[in-house]
Scaffold this active site. Structure first.
Site, mmCIF file in Angstrom:
data_model
loop_
_atom_site.group_PDB
_atom_site.id
_atom_site.type_symbol
_atom_site.label_atom_id
_atom_site.label_comp_id
_atom_site.label_asym_id
_atom_site.label_seq_id
_atom_site.Cartn_x
_atom_site.Cartn_y
_atom_site.Cartn_z
ATOM 1 N N THR A 146 0.790 -1.189 0.256
ATOM 2 C CA THR A 146 0.178 -0.083 -0.070
ATOM 3 C C THR A 146 0.827 1.415 -0.220
ATOM 4 O O THR A 146 1.443 1.931 -0.852
ATOM 5 C CB THR A 146 -1.049 0.153 1.221
ATOM 6 N N LYS A 168 3.861 -6.875 4.111
ATOM 7 C CA LYS A 168 3.103 -5.675 3.393
ATOM 8 C C LYS A 168 2.977 -4.652 5.107
ATOM 9 O O LYS A 168 2.500 -5.230 5.625
ATOM 10 C CB LYS A 168 2.041 -5.704 2.951
ATOM 11 N N THR A 179 -0.533 -3.627 11.376
ATOM 12 C CA THR A 179 -1.041 -3.498 10.210
ATOM 13 C C THR A 179 -0.417 -3.508 9.503
ATOM 14 O O THR A 179 0.474 -3.390 8.701
ATOM 15 C CB THR A 179 -1.519 -2.149 9.659
ATOM 16 N N GLU A 259 5.789 4.709 7.867
ATOM 17 C CA GLU A 259 5.383 5.709 6.967
ATOM 18 C C GLU A 259 6.457 6.686 7.938
ATOM 19 O O GLU A 259 6.771 7.300 9.212
ATOM 20 C CB GLU A 259 4.215 6.292 7.565
ATOM 21 N N ASN A 378 -0.336 10.769 7.188
ATOM 22 C CA ASN A 378 -1.374 10.086 7.814
ATOM 23 C C ASN A 378 -1.960 11.467 7.929
ATOM 24 O O ASN A 378 -3.560 11.587 8.049
ATOM 25 C CB ASN A 378 -1.482 10.329 9.486
ATOM 26 N N SER A 383 -6.356 7.089 4.626
ATOM 27 C CA SER A 383 -5.574 5.657 4.952
ATOM 28 C C SER A 383 -5.853 4.643 5.794
ATOM 29 O O SER A 383 -6.938 5.463 6.680
ATOM 30 C CB SER A 383 -3.968 6.079 5.176
#
Lengths: 383, 383
Positions: A146, A168, A179, A259, A378, A383
């Site tokens: 993603t 992932k 996640t 991220e 974010n 997302s």
């Protein structure tokens, strides 16, 4: 490579039209046997996505023949229609493979509350089935990405058997699973009960100790499939050790791709009265926004470390704590020790050590720093 | 104003040289009686600063005659020398006022691990003592500011009696007290046991429900002093109600001045089986970095709300949750409802409502969004 490195597995990754970019977004992994033993762990979040609700039933008998995964939509809180979509995808996989839908695990990742276009998924299953191959591991790993910047794959060699894996995840990493979607495969001969024991032992010290931002996902799934194609039965200890190595390797790949992070932070708690105490203390530090922002600013702020330690129920004497940052003991016996100015935090890897002086147990928890890029990624996009 | 609004109190705020800017950094509040009843609550952090360790002993008999507070240094984890500094400050206050040091509460705020210059503090006490006046409340409130952009003061009028208060705090706001120092005064006649009951009731629904960034401080102190100078004894209910109003007012001032925040977020949890459930759910949402970053981006991301709800132990059916953002029910029965595009989050005040449909209890928890400015303020400077 990855999930197709062990014998007995084929895989594929194809574009199904869920991602607006046209990139690969549907993966299929098939265990061709001769055995179909499996073990799976799911998110501890009580709000679970439709594919998790489906797959929880599938895995109960320990038999899984295929895993189908999509990025581009989490299929979480999408109502009865959403569950039917998951069901339809499993049925289509089963139909193409000539197996029962009750042996098909489904995984989805993406935005919550957004319905996945069912026809795109079903066409994608057909395309993936047509593309299945023993070289398909890399394409499958790519299809589940993603916001990941790189695909995550691993292969661990046993004595005549192998473990392969793909993952992932790039944020929302939290305990009791980040996640993330992970498929692990092996051609070792291992019965389902042993797979389950090995998987729980391996995830407990790898994925479960990754706490990127304290946020637990609704979709996390880690599935382990054993084909038995090598004909070799390793000892449970050997298998668990190799599986732990594979899970830790994937966990570190997830950590490094979190991220917006500038630093990977390993928090090691020593001298704990129990491993649980060590994990609780490590986790509390990993969840301190103030500490994480300080690391982003290359500031060895041990006061923020101790303030986090103080929020736990672990056994320790508040007046006798030691803290080191990158090997420099900046605090001894809860008093300033080495000059914090001698700590260099400019590298990506940061080590924080806390000595509770209350026993012999220890644990390491991994997290990332809190950066402008995290806030941007974010806040600027859903997302 | 503020702490000197009720009769029987004098206060002062002076520069003692702790802040490099030369701004006021030492405050003194004195209860001139005739009564000296008090109640105090401290941080629940097990790692406590020296002034907290000192003051915990002072308050045990319910008698407090003076509170001395400094900004510019937390005096936390500064070793035996640090405790002696706190003790010396209390002794100097006692000497100047002709009272016992065991009736002097000491509060400090600033960087952990940094020794406070004792002589500066002692000279500051002398200067503050010389400046004590019935008009000194505003100066005292100013002297306890750290990264606060404004001083926080409140006055609540009773029937012939008053409550006054001042607070400092702008980040590290967390349950069981934010990083904050609060002094509340009243000229009502209230015995210490009733002050304690009223203070615990008031903080439970005000300061304890403020969760700016989940980080609990080592120095938090809320002290309530009653002079009895009005000669009036209110009912405990009336007094508790007024005190709750004062605490809530100060809590909202703290919320609005949180470091780097763009939004004040009120999270109300309805339909809970118990108030504890409602608070647990509200707190879990308030601590989700993903949710807080989404609010910064004006994104009504109810998926991140539900993902947080799912991490709690509260009673609810995961398939039957309702979520509203600024009054728009974007999720009903765990299914998308109103179009999130109709939610306007551009204003500073954001209301999130979650209906657990499991009972009649409710609670509101307040937090802020996660912004670039928060990361900047907590990474670019030590604090």
């Amino acid at each position: 490579m990855s999930v197709t490195a062990p014998a007995g597995f084929v895989a594929a990754g194809v574009p199904a039209g869920l991602k607006s970019t046209g990139a690969k977004d549907l993966a299929l992994v098939v265990n061709e046997g001769p055995t179909h033993d499996s073990a799976t762990v799911f998110t501890a979040n009580r709000c679970k996505a439709n594919p998790v609700l489906w797959s929880q039933e599938v895995v109960k008998d320990g038999v899984v023949r295929a895993v189908v995964l999509n990025s581009g939509g989490a299929n979480c809180y999408t109502g009865p229609e959403g569950f039917q979509t998951t069901h339809a995808v499993a049925e289509r996989v089963a139909e193409r493979l000539g197996i029962g839908a009750g042996d098909v695990v489904v995984c989805s990742t993406g935005l919550i509350g957004l319905a996945n276009p069912r026809e795109h998924l079903l066409d994608g299953v057909d395309a993936a089935h047509a593309a299945l191959s023993a070289d398909g591991g890399a394409a499958a790993a790519e299809a589940i990405m993603t916001t990941d910047s790189v695909s995550k794959q691993v292969v661990v060699e046993g004595a005549g058997w192998r473990i392969g894996g793909m993952a992932k995840g790039a944020g929302m990493l939290a305990p009791q699973l980040a996640t993330m979607l992970v498929v692990l495969t092996t051609d070792a001969v291992v019965p389902a009960a042993d797979l389950d024991a090995a998987l729980r032992a391996a995830t407990r010290v790898s994925f479960d100790r990754l706490d990127s931002d304290g946020c637990m996902s609704t979709n996390d799934t880690v599935t382990l499939l054993a084909s038995g194609a090598s004909g070799i039965t390793p000892t449970l200890d050997d298998f668990t050790q190799a599986l732990t190595q594979a899970c830790t390797d994937l966990a570190m790949q997830l950590l490094k791709d979190a991220e917006g992070a500038d630093h990977e932070i390993a928090i090691t708690v020593l001298g704990a009265a129990s491993e649980d105490d060590a994990v609780e203390v490590g986790r509390s530090i990993a969840r301190s926004n103030l500490f994480k922002a300080a690391v982003f600013g290359n500031d060895p702020n041990w006061g923020r470390v101790l303030a986090s330690v103080g929020t736990t129920t672990a056994q320790f004497d508040p007046a006798d704590l030691d803290v080191a940052m990158n090997g420099v003991w900046v605090c001894r016996a809860s008093t300033p020790h080495a000059d914090p100015a001698t700590v260099d935090l400019t590298g990506r890897e940061v080590e924080v050590t806390v000595d509770l002086k209350s026993g012999d147990a220890r644990a390491t928890v991994w997290t990332n720093d809190l950066t402008h890029a995290y806030v941007h990624e974010n806040s600027a996009y859903s997302s």
